[in-house]
Scaffold this motif. Structure first.
Motif, short mmCIF file in Angstrom:
data_model
loop_
_atom_site.label_atom_id
_atom_site.label_comp_id
_atom_site.label_asym_id
_atom_site.label_seq_id
_atom_site.Cartn_x
_atom_site.Cartn_y
_atom_site.Cartn_z
N ALA A 168 80.23 7.01 59.48
CA ALA A 168 80.76 7.12 58.11
C ALA A 168 79.91 6.32 57.13
N ALA A 169 79.46 5.14 57.55
CA ALA A 169 78.65 4.29 56.69
C ALA A 169 77.28 4.91 56.42
N VAL A 170 76.66 5.46 57.47
CA VAL A 170 75.35 6.11 57.31
C VAL A 170 75.45 7.26 56.33
N GLN A 171 76.46 8.12 56.51
CA GLN A 171 76.60 9.28 55.63
C GLN A 171 76.94 8.86 54.21
N HIS A 223 72.55 8.13 47.78
CA HIS A 223 71.15 8.19 47.33
C HIS A 223 70.59 9.61 47.33
N ASN A 224 71.44 10.61 47.48
CA ASN A 224 70.97 11.98 47.60
C ASN A 224 70.10 12.41 46.42
N LEU A 263 53.81 15.52 56.47
CA LEU A 263 53.76 14.31 57.29
C LEU A 263 55.12 13.64 57.39
N LEU A 264 55.83 13.53 56.29
CA LEU A 264 57.14 12.88 56.29
C LEU A 264 58.13 13.62 57.18
N LEU A 265 58.09 14.92 57.13
CA LEU A 265 58.99 15.70 57.99
C LEU A 265 58.64 15.52 59.45
N ARG A 266 57.35 15.47 59.77
CA ARG A 266 56.94 15.25 61.17
C ARG A 266 57.39 13.87 61.65
N LEU A 267 57.22 12.87 60.79
CA LEU A 267 57.65 11.51 61.14
C LEU A 267 59.16 11.45 61.33
N ALA A 268 59.90 12.07 60.42
CA ALA A 268 61.36 12.02 60.47
C ALA A 268 61.91 12.68 61.74
N LYS A 269 61.27 13.74 62.16
CA LYS A 269 61.79 14.50 63.30
C LYS A 269 61.08 14.17 64.61
N ASP A 296 62.37 3.72 54.96
CA ASP A 296 63.80 3.78 54.69
C ASP A 296 64.48 4.69 55.73
N PRO A 297 65.28 4.14 56.65
CA PRO A 297 65.91 4.98 57.68
C PRO A 297 66.91 5.98 57.11
N PHE A 298 67.45 5.69 55.93
CA PHE A 298 68.42 6.61 55.32
C PHE A 298 67.69 7.79 54.66
N PHE A 299 66.51 7.54 54.11
CA PHE A 299 65.67 8.63 53.63
C PHE A 299 65.23 9.48 54.81
N CYS A 300 64.93 8.82 55.92
CA CYS A 300 64.57 9.53 57.15
C CYS A 300 65.73 10.43 57.60
N GLU A 301 66.94 9.92 57.51
CA GLU A 301 68.13 10.70 57.87
C GLU A 301 68.26 11.93 56.97
N TRP A 302 68.01 11.72 55.70
CA TRP A 302 68.07 12.82 54.72
C TRP A 302 67.03 13.89 55.05
N LEU A 303 65.83 13.44 55.44
CA LEU A 303 64.77 14.40 55.79
C LEU A 303 65.09 15.19 57.04
#
Length: 353
Positions: free
Chosen positions: A273-276, A282-283, A300-306, A343-350
């Motif tokens: 719940a906190a992560v979401q 910050h969406n 690159l960012l998408l490859r890193l995120a996934k 930013d792990p939350f930006f990573c989550e968004w990606l």
């Protein structure tokens, strides 16, 4: 009940986490005649660690972030304002009257803060020379001042050849310990390790790493226990697994988890719940950031995120390397023992794209 976690500003007192060895190491330099260069990615807690060491040593200090400096004249004015913070104007007056360009000093009627500025001059170098001479002359070997310059790599952007002028002045000073902080590793390394740079080997180079997991785990767990009781150890583990012990984002996630635990005690999965909640908050920021990236950076960012490999043949290695370096300089990617999104939350968004 006060939330025991803090992020987004200087962390002190009960909010400060571990860093015992780092504080002791920095304090050693403060108590010597040497200078220190501290490098780490953004939000690793450089400023908090340095200020804790300075205060433990009971030394006077001035602290200036060069990202807030717009010109050499502005640099001189902001330094002088910091000096005024620790010395009364009566003590400064005799030195200021010796300046080649006399500053204007006034009080902001709304805030009560002292405002200092210099009139435009053809040679702004004299302004900085006079202020740094004042700082040196107002201190002695017994009461050396600590000067903290944060985001020091910005010195290259403020004015051409400012690094040469500053180095020439600083090497003559005997009553100041400089601590130079920076978050752009490649630029900072070039400034202090390139033999052609004016600041080559200016001070001891120190790199601040992520927090040790064991100490950070204990810090989180003991603060979770009043709210979560038997779940505290599990929640602490979830935080550190998610943030990989990043100081800022661990505090941020723990803060939101604690809030949910207090305000929504019926919530079963506090961590998720906190992560979401953070990602949703910050969406719009993440969308704006994403739209400004070039196509290679997005790839690159998408490859890193996934967690996908870069070796697909779609881009040249040199192109990918240049893009990674650019993302590092912009602060979106960091490198410890591997490249990762800062930013792990930006990573989550990606990952949801």
């Amino acid at each position: 009940m006060e939330n025991p976690f803090k992020f987004g500003s200087i962390v002190e007192n009960e909010f400060f986490t571990d860093r015992v060895k780092e504080v002791a190491y920095i304090r050693q330099f403060i108590e010597s005649r040497n200078h220190l260069v501290l490098i780490s990615p953004r939000r690793f807690g450089k400023s908090s660690v340095v200020l804790k060491a300075v205060k433990q040593a009971e030394r006077q200090y001035i602290n200036l972030n060069l990202q807030e400096v717009t010109s050499v004249a502005d640099f001189a004015a902001k330094l002088l304002r910091e000096v005024y913070r620790i010395h009364p104007m009566e003590k400064l007056r005799q030195w200021i009257l010796r300046f080649r360009v006399i500053p204007t000093i006034s009080t902001n009627q709304l805030t009560g803060a002292i405002e200092i500025g210099f009139q435009p001059t053809q040679d702004q170098r004299v302004l900085l020379e006079d202020v740094l001479a004042l700082i040196e002359n107002m201190h002695t070997e017994q009461d050396r001042l600590v000067v903290i310059l944060d985001e020091f790599q910005e010195i290259l952007e403020i004015s051409p050849a400012l690094d040469k002028q500053l180095r020439a002045i600083m090497q003559q000073q005997r009553h100041i310990n400089y601590i130079l902080l920076g978050s752009q590793e490649s630029m900072m390394t070039d400034i202090f390790e390139n033999v052609k740079s004016p600041f080559y080997h200016f001070g001891e180079l120190m790199r601040l790493q992520k927090l040790p997991r064991a100490e950070f785990d204990e810090y989180l767990r003991t603060r979770f226990e009043p709210v979560f009781k038997n779940k505290a150890a599990e929640l602490s583990r979830q935080v550190l697994d998610y943030t990989d012990c990043h100081p800022y984002y661990s505090q941020q996630l723990a803060f939101h988890m604690w809030q949910i635990g207090v305000l929504q005690p019926e919530e079963e999965n506090v961590y998720e719940a906190a992560v979401q909640q953070i990602v949703l908050t910050h969406n719009l920021d993440y969308e704006r950031i994403w739209m400004n990236f070039k196509r290679t950076s997005k790839w690159l960012l998408l490859r890193l995120a996934k967690g996908n490999s870069f070796q697909t043949g779609e881009y040249r290695t040199s192109t990918l390397y240049s893009s990674l370096k650019r993302l590092q300089q912009m602060g979106y990617v960091i490198y410890t023992d591997h490249y990762e999104i800062e930013d792990p939350f930006f990573c989550e968004w990606l990952r949801k794209m």
